[in-house]
Design a protein around this motif. Structure first.
Motif, PDB file in Angstrom:
ATOM      1  N   VAL A   1       0.875  -1.277  -0.063  1.00  0.00           N
ATOM      2  CA  VAL A   1      -0.009  -0.115  -0.235  1.00  0.00           C
ATOM      3  C   VAL A   1       0.933   1.238  -0.122  1.00  0.00           C
ATOM      4  O   VAL A   1       0.502   2.118  -0.669  1.00  0.00           O
ATOM      5  CB  VAL A   1      -0.915   0.007   1.311  1.00  0.00           C
ATOM      6  N   ARG A   2       1.993   1.190   0.806  1.00  0.00           N
ATOM      7  CA  ARG A   2       2.808   2.389   0.903  1.00  0.00           C
ATOM      8  C   ARG A   2       3.413   2.836  -0.444  1.00  0.00           C
ATOM      9  O   ARG A   2       3.499   3.851  -0.790  1.00  0.00           O
ATOM     10  CB  ARG A   2       3.920   2.168   2.071  1.00  0.00           C
ATOM     11  N   GLU A   3       3.959   1.644  -0.948  1.00  0.00           N
ATOM     12  CA  GLU A   3       4.442   2.002  -2.549  1.00  0.00           C
ATOM     13  C   GLU A   3       3.478   2.491  -3.485  1.00  0.00           C
ATOM     14  O   GLU A   3       4.011   3.114  -4.522  1.00  0.00           O
ATOM     15  CB  GLU A   3       4.990   0.548  -2.840  1.00  0.00           C
ATOM     16  N   ARG A   4       2.070   2.395  -3.328  1.00  0.00           N
ATOM     17  CA  ARG A   4       1.338   2.676  -4.037  1.00  0.00           C
ATOM     18  C   ARG A   4       0.317   3.755  -3.660  1.00  0.00           C
ATOM     19  O   ARG A   4      -0.630   4.217  -4.121  1.00  0.00           O
ATOM     20  CB  ARG A   4       0.316   1.406  -4.677  1.00  0.00           C
ATOM     21  N   ILE A   5       0.880   4.510  -2.879  1.00  0.00           N
ATOM     22  CA  ILE A   5       0.022   5.699  -1.992  1.00  0.00           C
ATOM     23  C   ILE A   5      -0.356   6.657  -3.271  1.00  0.00           C
ATOM     24  O   ILE A   5      -1.476   7.034  -3.495  1.00  0.00           O
ATOM     25  CB  ILE A   5       0.945   6.431  -1.100  1.00  0.00           C
ATOM     26  N   ASP A   6       0.739   7.069  -4.060  1.00  0.00           N
ATOM     27  CA  ASP A   6       0.465   8.063  -4.969  1.00  0.00           C
ATOM     28  C   ASP A   6      -0.413   7.510  -6.233  1.00  0.00           C
ATOM     29  O   ASP A   6      -1.042   7.986  -7.021  1.00  0.00           O
ATOM     30  CB  ASP A   6       1.537   8.734  -5.645  1.00  0.00           C
ATOM     31  N   LEU A   7      -0.174   6.279  -6.678  1.00  0.00           N
ATOM     32  CA  LEU A   7      -0.608   5.617  -7.902  1.00  0.00           C
ATOM     33  C   LEU A   7      -1.808   5.297  -7.637  1.00  0.00           C
ATOM     34  O   LEU A   7      -2.629   5.478  -8.466  1.00  0.00           O
ATOM     35  CB  LEU A   7       0.250   4.244  -8.032  1.00  0.00           C
ATOM     36  N   ASN A   8      -2.387   4.648  -6.423  1.00  0.00           N
ATOM     37  CA  ASN A   8      -3.723   4.204  -6.197  1.00  0.00           C
ATOM     38  C   ASN A   8      -4.116   4.202  -4.885  1.00  0.00           C
ATOM     39  O   ASN A   8      -4.119   3.002  -4.396  1.00  0.00           O
ATOM     40  CB  ASN A   8      -3.936   2.798  -7.044  1.00  0.00           C
ATOM     41  N   PRO A   9      -4.263   5.197  -4.118  1.00  0.00           N
ATOM     42  CA  PRO A   9      -4.448   5.272  -2.928  1.00  0.00           C
ATOM     43  C   PRO A   9      -5.960   4.564  -2.350  1.00  0.00           C
ATOM     44  O   PRO A   9      -5.819   3.973  -1.427  1.00  0.00           O
ATOM     45  CB  PRO A   9      -4.613   6.563  -2.504  1.00  0.00           C
ATOM     46  N   LEU A  10      -6.739   4.408  -3.376  1.00  0.00           N
ATOM     47  CA  LEU A  10      -8.200   3.758  -3.041  1.00  0.00           C
ATOM     48  C   LEU A  10      -7.702   2.517  -2.616  1.00  0.00           C
ATOM     49  O   LEU A  10      -8.832   1.863  -1.863  1.00  0.00           O
ATOM     50  CB  LEU A  10      -8.983   3.904  -4.154  1.00  0.00           C
ATOM     51  N   ARG A  11      -6.970   1.988  -3.380  1.00  0.00           N
ATOM     52  CA  ARG A  11      -6.715   0.341  -3.086  1.00  0.00           C
ATOM     53  C   ARG A  11      -6.625  -0.069  -1.455  1.00  0.00           C
ATOM     54  O   ARG A  11      -6.623  -1.305  -1.254  1.00  0.00           O
ATOM     55  CB  ARG A  11      -5.720  -0.196  -4.154  1.00  0.00           C
ATOM     56  N   ALA A  12      -6.173   0.993  -0.750  1.00  0.00           N
ATOM     57  CA  ALA A  12      -5.711   0.842   0.694  1.00  0.00           C
ATOM     58  C   ALA A  12      -7.055   0.343   1.382  1.00  0.00           C
ATOM     59  O   ALA A  12      -6.981  -0.405   2.382  1.00  0.00           O
ATOM     60  CB  ALA A  12      -5.316   1.908   1.101  1.00  0.00           C
ATOM     61  N   PHE A  13      -8.217   0.594   0.768  1.00  0.00           N
ATOM     62  CA  PHE A  13      -9.452   0.196   1.499  1.00  0.00           C
ATOM     63  C   PHE A  13      -9.693  -1.217   1.237  1.00  0.00           C
ATOM     64  O   PHE A  13     -10.381  -2.101   2.127  1.00  0.00           O
ATOM     65  CB  PHE A  13     -10.762   1.083   0.748  1.00  0.00           C
ATOM     66  N   ASP A  14      -8.921  -1.824   0.310  1.00  0.00           N
ATOM     67  CA  ASP A  14      -9.196  -3.202  -0.188  1.00  0.00           C
ATOM     68  C   ASP A  14      -8.172  -4.283   0.921  1.00  0.00           C
ATOM     69  O   ASP A  14      -8.243  -5.130   0.852  1.00  0.00           O
ATOM     70  CB  ASP A  14      -8.729  -3.532  -1.354  1.00  0.00           C
ATOM     71  N   ALA A  15      -7.287  -3.554   1.338  1.00  0.00           N
ATOM     72  CA  ALA A  15      -6.233  -4.385   2.182  1.00  0.00           C
ATOM     73  C   ALA A  15      -6.781  -5.263   3.475  1.00  0.00           C
ATOM     74  O   ALA A  15      -7.780  -4.671   3.878  1.00  0.00           O
ATOM     75  CB  ALA A  15      -5.259  -3.312   2.408  1.00  0.00           C
ATOM     76  N   ASP A  16      -5.893  -6.477   3.627  1.00  0.00           N
ATOM     77  CA  ASP A  16      -6.196  -7.310   4.550  1.00  0.00           C
ATOM     78  C   ASP A  16      -5.171  -7.014   5.883  1.00  0.00           C
ATOM     79  O   ASP A  16      -5.492  -7.344   6.888  1.00  0.00           O
ATOM     80  CB  ASP A  16      -5.831  -8.808   4.109  1.00  0.00           C
ATOM     81  N   HIS A  17      -4.299  -6.366   5.342  1.00  0.00           N
ATOM     82  CA  HIS A  17      -3.111  -6.050   6.243  1.00  0.00           C
ATOM     83  C   HIS A  17      -3.693  -5.304   7.544  1.00  0.00           C
ATOM     84  O   HIS A  17      -4.311  -4.052   7.435  1.00  0.00           O
ATOM     85  CB  HIS A  17      -2.277  -5.259   5.644  1.00  0.00           C
ATOM     86  N   ALA A  18      -3.265  -5.810   8.785  1.00  0.00           N
ATOM     87  CA  ALA A  18      -3.908  -5.225  10.229  1.00  0.00           C
ATOM     88  C   ALA A  18      -3.680  -3.979  10.110  1.00  0.00           C
ATOM     89  O   ALA A  18      -4.569  -2.950  10.419  1.00  0.00           O
ATOM     90  CB  ALA A  18      -3.353  -5.982  11.407  1.00  0.00           C
ATOM     91  N   GLY A  19      -2.349  -3.440   9.985  1.00  0.00           N
ATOM     92  CA  GLY A  19      -1.959  -1.937  10.094  1.00  0.00           C
ATOM     93  C   GLY A  19      -2.603  -0.941   9.287  1.00  0.00           C
ATOM     94  O   GLY A  19      -3.160  -0.049   9.665  1.00  0.00           O
ATOM     95  N   THR A  20      -2.745  -1.415   7.945  1.00  0.00           N
ATOM     96  CA  THR A  20      -3.362  -0.804   6.990  1.00  0.00           C
ATOM     97  C   THR A  20      -5.014  -0.520   7.488  1.00  0.00           C
ATOM     98  O   THR A  20      -5.500   0.463   7.308  1.00  0.00           O
ATOM     99  CB  THR A  20      -3.266  -1.327   5.733  1.00  0.00           C
ATOM    100  N   ARG A  21      -5.534  -1.788   7.894  1.00  0.00           N
ATOM    101  CA  ARG A  21      -6.833  -1.595   7.961  1.00  0.00           C
ATOM    102  C   ARG A  21      -7.243  -0.634   9.164  1.00  0.00           C
ATOM    103  O   ARG A  21      -8.191   0.106   9.356  1.00  0.00           O
ATOM    104  CB  ARG A  21      -7.404  -2.921   8.535  1.00  0.00           C
TER     105      ARG A  21
END
Ligand code: HAM
Length: 416
Positions: free
Chosen positions: A197-217
């Motif tokens: 998610v961090r690598e793609r913050i600028d490319l596609n920040p919306l995808r962060a909503f999709d993540a399973d990763h605990a910290g990201t959630r």
């Protein structure tokens, strides 16, 4: 020398005769529902210029970044097996000047698609979709209608435990402002995010909503939501769509974090899930793509549509009883006279199977019963005499001629 066994490629499957009835039923239901609503069938090529998907589906999507089957043909062109149907249908709309037809142009398809994905139950590398696209109107009634048609299809096919999630992405200008807000939030909590998610913050920040990763959630739980930042016209459009779903009696849940894996969406997005599908629970989804046709080089033209996975529909549906094969007459004979009888009966419109394996006279009757034949014509090898057997009652009578057999079977069919 032992050679490795040849098998279907990973993630692909044979559609065997025992699957045919279910697929036919699905096609018939889709045709009935969609053509009844004025959708016409379209079929686009299985491969397209790679550029179409790069531009249409979006460079930052998983599909374009890692799932396309791309190859160069002998003429040096870069081609890609279609990973989805919306960009190709929009290309066809433009190429054939369909903007001149009454709008919206309503098209449907039932085709196979290709994505290099990790294969598992419900996720394949070649799969089928039934899809519908309505191009040329931004009326919220189109959004609600198309969702209603997919709901009707899933209901008619008996897909179990279906739920509808709905969201609105607004238009690009709104999204750009919101995006800044979200990027700011992600940057502020960068240390908690997954690498991906961090690598793609600028490319596609919306995808962060999709993540399973605990910290990201954890970070996403307090993230700003697009639905709370929609422009007034977009918020109103969304409310109009929902009001129509309400009058149609279609339950839905607004999911502000609904993310679809394609970049072309604007305003309405939706997804139907089935609770019996396990990890791959999305049975069908879609949304509005008001900027796509322009992206492909056409004039500004709104559009909306959906696609549903055929394999997932069939996995999610109640098992159906297998229908009986349709065999009016089994011609239990191997002579040219038997062949002539079978041909005459077929030309009269009957479903006819012929003895093809040189079975004994007793074996032929068994084969006729296995075929589910209503009648069997026993054509004697030596004498050429014909006896007609009613397979249900077991009554058997001599019959004069081939024509008399055909007439009797047709009469029997009418009585039944
Ligand atoms: P999609 O969500 O990528 O949307 O795919 C639609 C459906 O196809 C999914 O809900 C799923 O049932 C099925 N599907 C997708 N990938 C696979 C796979 N690898 N194996 C089995 N089934 C799969 C689209 O493709 C958009 N073109 C939908 C659309 C039409 N949006 C607007 N118009």
């Amino acid at each position: 020398v032992s050679r490795p066994k040849l098998q279907a490629p990973r993630g692909t499957q044979d559609v065997l005769p025992e699957h045919a009835a279910d697929r036919l039923a699905l096609e018939a239901a889709a045709r009935g529902i969609l053509e009844g609503a004025g959708y016409a069938r379209i079929e686009t090529p299985a491969f397209e210029a790679t550029e179409l998907f790069a531009r249409g589906v979006g460079a930052s999507t998983d599909i374009v970044q890692k799932e396309m089957y791309t190859f160069e043909d002998a003429g040096g062109r870069s081609l890609t097996l279609r990973p989805e149907g919306t960009a190709p249908v929009c290309r066809a709309y433009l190429e054939h000047g369909m903007h001149k037809a009454p709008q919206p142009v309503k098209l449907w398809y039932l085709s196979s698609f290709f994505r290099y994905e990790r294969a598992q139950a419900g996720r394949y590398r070649q799969f089928w979709q039934v899809g519908a696209e309505a191009i040329g109107s931004d009326d919220p009634a189109v959004d609600a209608e198309t969702i209603t048609l997919l709901h009707a299809l899933l209901t008619e096919l008996g897909v179990r435990d279906v739920a509808l999630r709905l969201g609105s992405l607004g238009r690009p200008a709104t999204r750009a402002t919101y995006r800044e807000l979200l990027v700011g939030h992600l940057r502020a909590h960068e240390d908690l995010l997954s690498d991906d998610v961090r690598e793609r913050i600028d490319l596609n920040p919306l995808r962060a909503f999709d993540a399973d990763h605990a910290g990201t959630r954890q970070v996403m739980a307090s993230a700003p939501l697009l639905v709370d930042h929609l422009a007034p016209e977009d918020a109103e459009h969304f409310a109009e769509v929902r009001a129509r779903l309400d009058v149609a009696g279609i339950d839905h849940e607004v999911d502000p974090t609904l993310v679809r894996g394609l970049d072309y969406y604007t305003r309405t997005v939706f997804e139907f899930t089935s609770g019996v599908l396990g990890a791959q629970s999305a049975v069908g989804g879609g949304g509005r793509y008001d900027g796509l046709i322009e992206q492909l080089g056409g004039p500004p033209t709104p559009g909306i549509g959906w696609a549903a996975g055929v394999e997932r529909i069939l996995l999610g549906a109640e098992p159906r009883p297998q229908p009986r094969a349709l065999c009016d007459l089994y011609v239990a004979g191997t002579t040219t006279a038997a062949f002539a009888l079978a041909t005459e009966a077929r030309r009269a419109g009957l479903g006819v199977q012929l003895e093809l394996a040189g079975r004994s006279e007793k074996g032929r009757l068994k084969a006729a019963a296995r075929a589910g034949a209503l009648w069997t014509a026993l054509v004697h090898d030596d004498t050429g005499a014909i006896e007609l057997r009613d397979m249900e009652s077991g009554e058997q009578e001599p019959v004069e001629s081939a024509s008399a057999v055909v007439a009797q079977v047709i009469r029997g069919r009418h009585i039944a």
